[in-house]
Design a protein around this motif. Structure first.
Motif, mmCIF file in Angstrom:
data_model
loop_
_atom_site.group_PDB
_atom_site.id
_atom_site.type_symbol
_atom_site.label_atom_id
_atom_site.label_comp_id
_atom_site.label_asym_id
_atom_site.label_seq_id
_atom_site.Cartn_x
_atom_site.Cartn_y
_atom_site.Cartn_z
ATOM 1 N N THR A 24 0.831 -1.203 0.000
ATOM 2 C CA THR A 24 0.000 0.000 0.000
ATOM 3 C C THR A 24 0.869 1.258 0.000
ATOM 4 O O THR A 24 0.571 2.231 -0.709
ATOM 5 C CB THR A 24 -0.926 0.015 1.226
ATOM 6 N N ILE A 25 1.941 1.230 0.793
ATOM 7 C CA ILE A 25 2.848 2.374 0.853
ATOM 8 C C ILE A 25 3.489 2.630 -0.507
ATOM 9 O O ILE A 25 3.584 3.771 -0.970
ATOM 10 C CB ILE A 25 3.947 2.126 1.919
ATOM 11 N N GLU A 26 3.925 1.557 -1.167
ATOM 12 C CA GLU A 26 4.558 1.707 -2.480
ATOM 13 C C GLU A 26 3.598 2.312 -3.497
ATOM 14 O O GLU A 26 3.972 3.201 -4.277
ATOM 15 C CB GLU A 26 5.064 0.344 -2.965
ATOM 16 N N ASP A 27 2.358 1.825 -3.506
ATOM 17 C CA ASP A 27 1.354 2.355 -4.436
ATOM 18 C C ASP A 27 1.059 3.828 -4.148
ATOM 19 O O ASP A 27 0.936 4.642 -5.074
ATOM 20 C CB ASP A 27 0.063 1.544 -4.343
ATOM 21 N N ALA A 28 0.927 4.162 -2.870
ATOM 22 C CA ALA A 28 0.620 5.546 -2.493
ATOM 23 C C ALA A 28 1.772 6.479 -2.841
ATOM 24 O O ALA A 28 1.557 7.600 -3.321
ATOM 25 C CB ALA A 28 0.316 5.623 -0.997
ATOM 26 N N LEU A 29 3.007 6.015 -2.616
ATOM 27 C CA LEU A 29 4.170 6.840 -2.941
ATOM 28 C C LEU A 29 4.273 7.080 -4.444
ATOM 29 O O LEU A 29 4.558 8.199 -4.888
ATOM 30 C CB LEU A 29 5.440 6.171 -2.432
ATOM 31 N N LEU A 30 4.017 6.049 -5.220
ATOM 32 C CA LEU A 30 4.032 6.190 -6.674
ATOM 33 C C LEU A 30 2.980 7.182 -7.141
ATOM 34 O O LEU A 30 3.244 8.039 -7.999
ATOM 35 C CB LEU A 30 3.801 4.822 -7.328
ATOM 36 N N HIS A 31 1.776 7.094 -6.550
ATOM 37 C CA HIS A 31 0.688 8.001 -6.919
ATOM 38 C C HIS A 31 1.056 9.447 -6.590
ATOM 39 O O HIS A 31 0.847 10.357 -7.411
ATOM 40 C CB HIS A 31 -0.584 7.596 -6.182
ATOM 41 N N LEU A 32 1.623 9.682 -5.416
ATOM 42 C CA LEU A 32 2.040 11.029 -5.037
ATOM 43 C C LEU A 32 3.132 11.551 -5.962
ATOM 44 O O LEU A 32 3.121 12.724 -6.357
ATOM 45 C CB LEU A 32 2.540 11.038 -3.592
ATOM 46 N N ALA A 33 4.075 10.679 -6.312
ATOM 47 C CA ALA A 33 5.165 11.089 -7.199
ATOM 48 C C ALA A 33 4.633 11.512 -8.567
ATOM 49 O O ALA A 33 5.072 12.519 -9.143
ATOM 50 C CB ALA A 33 6.182 9.959 -7.350
ATOM 51 N N GLN A 34 3.674 10.764 -9.079
ATOM 52 C CA GLN A 34 3.097 11.099 -10.381
ATOM 53 C C GLN A 34 2.311 12.410 -10.320
ATOM 54 O O GLN A 34 2.387 13.230 -11.249
ATOM 55 C CB GLN A 34 2.193 9.953 -10.846
ATOM 56 N N MET A 189 4.083 10.565 4.090
ATOM 57 C CA MET A 189 4.381 9.370 3.302
ATOM 58 C C MET A 189 5.866 9.020 3.365
ATOM 59 O O MET A 189 6.245 7.849 3.541
ATOM 60 C CB MET A 189 3.952 9.590 1.847
ATOM 61 N N LEU A 190 6.724 10.024 3.238
ATOM 62 C CA LEU A 190 8.166 9.781 3.291
ATOM 63 C C LEU A 190 8.602 9.330 4.685
ATOM 64 O O LEU A 190 9.501 8.492 4.815
ATOM 65 C CB LEU A 190 8.928 11.041 2.868
ATOM 66 N N LEU A 191 7.981 9.868 5.717
ATOM 67 C CA LEU A 191 8.288 9.412 7.079
ATOM 68 C C LEU A 191 7.903 7.943 7.250
ATOM 69 O O LEU A 191 8.609 7.173 7.917
ATOM 70 C CB LEU A 191 7.544 10.270 8.106
ATOM 71 N N GLU A 192 6.777 7.563 6.660
ATOM 72 C CA GLU A 192 6.351 6.162 6.713
ATOM 73 C C GLU A 192 7.395 5.257 6.056
ATOM 74 O O GLU A 192 7.766 4.207 6.596
ATOM 75 C CB GLU A 192 5.006 6.007 6.005
ATOM 76 N N VAL A 193 7.881 5.673 4.896
ATOM 77 C CA VAL A 193 8.882 4.876 4.188
ATOM 78 C C VAL A 193 10.196 4.839 4.967
ATOM 79 O O VAL A 193 10.865 3.800 5.030
ATOM 80 C CB VAL A 193 9.110 5.432 2.769
ATOM 81 N N LEU A 194 10.572 5.961 5.566
ATOM 82 C CA LEU A 194 11.797 5.989 6.379
ATOM 83 C C LEU A 194 11.725 4.966 7.505
ATOM 84 O O LEU A 194 12.717 4.298 7.820
ATOM 85 C CB LEU A 194 12.017 7.391 6.959
ATOM 86 N N GLY A 195 10.548 4.855 8.119
ATOM 87 C CA GLY A 195 10.382 3.880 9.184
ATOM 88 C C GLY A 195 10.569 2.460 8.697
ATOM 89 O O GLY A 195 11.235 1.645 9.356
ATOM 90 N N TYR A 196 10.026 2.144 7.536
ATOM 91 C CA TYR A 196 10.178 0.807 6.974
ATOM 92 C C TYR A 196 11.619 0.533 6.542
ATOM 93 O O TYR A 196 12.075 -0.616 6.533
ATOM 94 C CB TYR A 196 9.240 0.623 5.778
ATOM 95 N N ASN A 197 12.345 1.586 6.179
ATOM 96 C CA ASN A 197 13.726 1.418 5.719
ATOM 97 C C ASN A 197 14.723 1.334 6.870
ATOM 98 O O ASN A 197 15.931 1.256 6.642
ATOM 99 C CB ASN A 197 14.118 2.571 4.787
#
Length: 331
Positions: A24-34, A189-197
């Motif tokens: 879900t995070i990957e899809d949301a990040l892609l959507h925001l980037a686009q 969204m980026l904070l969410e990804v930072l946590g997963y990374n």
């Protein structure tokens, strides 16, 4: 502490990271980037001209008085910005017609539009806040009675019908496209990804600081971006053309988000700053120099601190950046 204040503080402290699946995070990040790519490409010459300090401060204070969450105040600023740009463009078109045809009726139409824009500005502003509140899932929608009472206290007498017409005018002008992501959506969204990374700095701690710095960037929008422009061209007096080319940077919410997070990380734990910036570069594809330069601009306007990035070369592409994110490159 009164009830609304307690409710507001509770909403910030209860913010949860790590509760969403990676897919879900990957899809949301892609959507925001686009969406960000499109916004940058479509940036017009007058974009950003209504994010003035007094206007932003008015919206922030009004949102706080009505106990609205942060996302609502940012959304209201962006709705008002887009609506006012549309209105200004309409006035310019009318003026161009008047100058070309030199017809008295056209001149009168242009003057009428201009006067209406000024006379109804507070009404439009409050309508934007009310519309933004309707997009929020966490708080009650601001009622028409509340809005009318507020306007009456300022000396403006409007009816419920006029209030509804104001909302409808804004919606029609923007083709009902008002639910667009704000910089806060990119930050979270980026904070969410930072946590997963596996970033060593707590996303929850960064979130609170990011909110404060994002408020600051909105309130000092022109000053911060002006200093960023001067740094990018290594000249204290940018030309009009350079300023117009820099508009795309002002509309780049992904760049703003990484700058906000990097500045927050420096405030929270400057020893981990390089690690956080490295993660942000890996996630978004934005150059390390660009992230460092933006965080430096934010910090110098907030706490006067210098980041390690100030000693690095200034990124020349900042003057007319066409962002490429890691998410969009995977498509």
């Amino acid at each position: 502490m009164d009830g609304p204040a307690k409710l507001r503080l509770a909403s910030l402290s209860d913010f949860q990271f790590g509760a969403v699946s990676t897919e879900t995070i990957e899809d949301a990040l892609l959507h925001l980037a686009q969406q960000n790519e499109r916004a940058v490409q479509e940036a017009a010459g007058r974009m950003g001209s209504f994010r003035e300090t007094r206007i932003v401060e008015f919206i922030f204070l009004l949102s706080e008085q009505w106990c609205l969450e942060k996302s609502v105040s940012y959304q209201a600023v962006e709705i008002l910005e887009r609506f006012m740009v549309k209105q200004a463009e309409n006035i310019c078109r009318q003026a161009a017609i008047q100058l070309r045809d030199k017809e008295k009726t056209e001149f009168q139409n242009w003057r009428a539009l201009k006067e209406q824009l000024f006379n109804k500005f507070i009404l439009r502003l409050v309508s934007c806040v009310q519309l933004a509140s309707k997009l929020s899932f966490h708080y009650n929608i601001i009622s028409n009675v509340t809005v009318l009472n507020f306007l009456q206290a300022l000396g403006y007498l409007y009816t419920k019908e006029e209030l509804l017409e104001s909302e409808l005018d804004i919606l029609k002008s923007l083709n009902f496209q008002i639910n667009l992501p704000t910089p806060l959506a990119y930050v979270e969204m980026l904070l969410e990804v930072l946590g997963y990374n596996g970033c060593s700095v707590s996303a929850t701690q960064l979130h609170a600081t990011c909110l404060t710095l994002l408020d600051l960037v909105y309130l000092l929008h022109e000053s911060i971006y002006e200093s960023l422009l001067r740094a990018s061209i290594e000249n204290s007096t940018p030309s009009q053309l350079q300023g117009e080319k820099f508009i795309s940077v002002k509309e780049d919410f992904m760049l703003l988000a990484v700058g906000i997070i990097a500045a927050s990380a420096f405030i929270q734990n400057h020893e981990c700053w390089s690690q956080v910036v490295g993660h942000l570069q890996s996630i978004t594809g934005i150059a390390l120099e660009s992230i460092a330069e933006f965080s430096y601009a934010i910090l110098t306007h907030s706490v006067g601190a210098k980041t390690p990035g100030r000693q690095q070369p200034v990124p020349p592409h900042l003057a007319a950046r066409a962002p490429r994110t890691a998410a969009s490159s995977n498509t």
